[in-house]
Enzyme design. Structure first.
Site, short mmCIF file in Angstrom:
data_model
loop_
_atom_site.label_atom_id
_atom_site.label_comp_id
_atom_site.label_asym_id
_atom_site.label_seq_id
_atom_site.Cartn_x
_atom_site.Cartn_y
_atom_site.Cartn_z
N GLU A 166 0.84 -1.19 0.00
CA GLU A 166 0.00 0.00 0.00
C GLU A 166 0.88 1.25 0.00
O GLU A 166 1.93 1.27 0.65
CB GLU A 166 -0.91 0.00 1.23
CG GLU A 166 -1.97 1.09 1.26
CD GLU A 166 -2.98 0.85 2.38
OE1 GLU A 166 -3.37 -0.31 2.61
OE2 GLU A 166 -3.36 1.83 3.05
N ASP A 174 0.26 5.38 0.59
CA ASP A 174 -0.81 6.22 1.12
C ASP A 174 -0.52 7.71 1.13
O ASP A 174 0.56 8.13 1.61
CB ASP A 174 -1.09 5.86 2.59
CG ASP A 174 -1.69 4.49 2.78
OD1 ASP A 174 -2.23 3.94 1.81
OD2 ASP A 174 -1.62 3.97 3.90
N GLU A 189 -2.80 10.46 3.19
CA GLU A 189 -3.96 10.67 4.05
C GLU A 189 -3.93 12.09 4.58
O GLU A 189 -2.94 12.52 5.20
CB GLU A 189 -3.97 9.68 5.22
CG GLU A 189 -4.28 8.25 4.81
CD GLU A 189 -4.37 7.32 6.01
OE1 GLU A 189 -5.39 6.63 6.16
OE2 GLU A 189 -3.40 7.30 6.80
#
Length: 295
Positions: A108, A110, A112
């Site tokens: 993953e 990311d 955010e």
């Protein structure tokens, strides 16, 4: 540190001076309509397409958030999105833009965006999961208000490195350090996802600040929807075009001197948390940190 600690005029001067030095950003992203590369995944009634699908709004209220994902799965490439974050008091609200595989030991990558109280800066948290293991959080303040206008957030991912960019400025590098025993995403195709959701159990001051639903609905706006990657089935272990795409070439296997200077600027001026320097969580510095020039 507060956002006001670096005057906006000085930030502009830095960026203008940097533009006079040759750096090699990823190829220019090509804006396309939402439906070219993406589909809604949940709470369809909390999404609104505008201008013939060239713009998308995600809407969060006290009933639900919402999200979308890419149609395809990809092994390596360049992925970009123009995003304008929700405005005002957004404590507890998270806007996410990320790549992820789907198995138990997933990979993953990311972005955010963690909301905050009015007048307090949004925090951008990045993370990299490999083989199901994350714990590589870095947090920065941005040098602009991300709710005032669209800004571009992108990932360059190849066999040599993962680079996070904000408006073509590298804010983080995760190098392939398999020779140091660190796993690197290389054989699990990933889809792209984005979501707007309530995370007031952890997002702002560790969950102390709760979402103020009097300020709902919260709206995140998207444009661009750029994907330039090697599309693969979820079972594929390699990219058929490996080594032949632009992102595989020598100039994209590392940052150049000017890009490293910009990365250092982000580290010095805007970074508020870096797992590489957290001796409480990691008494021994993780092996990849020096190679990533994060210390």
């Amino acid at each position: 540190m507060t956002v006001s600690s670096t005057p906006w005029a000085l930030v502009a001067l830095f960026l203008m001076a940097s533009s006079n030095v040759m750096a090699i950003p990823p190829r220019k992203a090509i804006d396309v309509p939402f439906g070219r590369n993406y589909v809604p995944t949940w709470a369809f009634d909390h999404q609104k397409q505008l201008n013939g699908g060239s713009e998308l709004q995600l809407i969060l209220d006290k009933y639900t958030g919402t999200g979308f994902q890419s149609k395809g799965s990809y092994l390596f490439g360049h992925f970009s999105m123009h995003i304008k974050l929700p405005a005002g008091d957004t404590a507890g609200v998270v806007t996410a833009f990320y790549l992820s595989s789907t198995n138990n030991e997933h990979d993953e990558i990311d972005f955010e965006f963690l909301g905050n109280r009015t007048g307090q800066p949004v925090i951008l948290q990045t993370n990299v999961f490999t083989g199901g293991k994350g714990n590589r959080e870095q947090r920065i303040y941005l040098w602009f208000d991300p709710s005032k206008a669209y800004h571009t957030y992108s990932v360059l991912w190849n066999l040599y490195q993962i680079v996070f960019f904000v408006d073509n400025i590298p804010i983080r590098v995760f190098k392939n350090a398999k020779d140091l025993g660190v796993r690197f995403p290389f054989n699990q195709p990933m889809k792209l996802y984005s979501s707007l959701w309530n995370a007031d159990d952890w997002a702002t001051r560790g969950g102390l600040e709760k979402t103020n639903w009097a300020n709902a609905p919260f709206i995140a706006s998207y444009r661009g929807f750029h994907i330039d990657g090697c599309q693969a089935s979820v079972e594929a272990k390699y990219c058929a075009t490996q080594g032949r795409m632009w992102w595989d070439q020598n100039e994209f296997r590392d940052l150049d001197a000017e890009q490293y200077r910009r990365l250092k600027w982000v580290r010095m001026k805007w970074t508020i948390y870096n797992y590489c320097t957290d001796r409480t969580r990691f008494p021994v510095m993780p092996a990849e940190c020096k190679r990533d020039r994060d210390v």
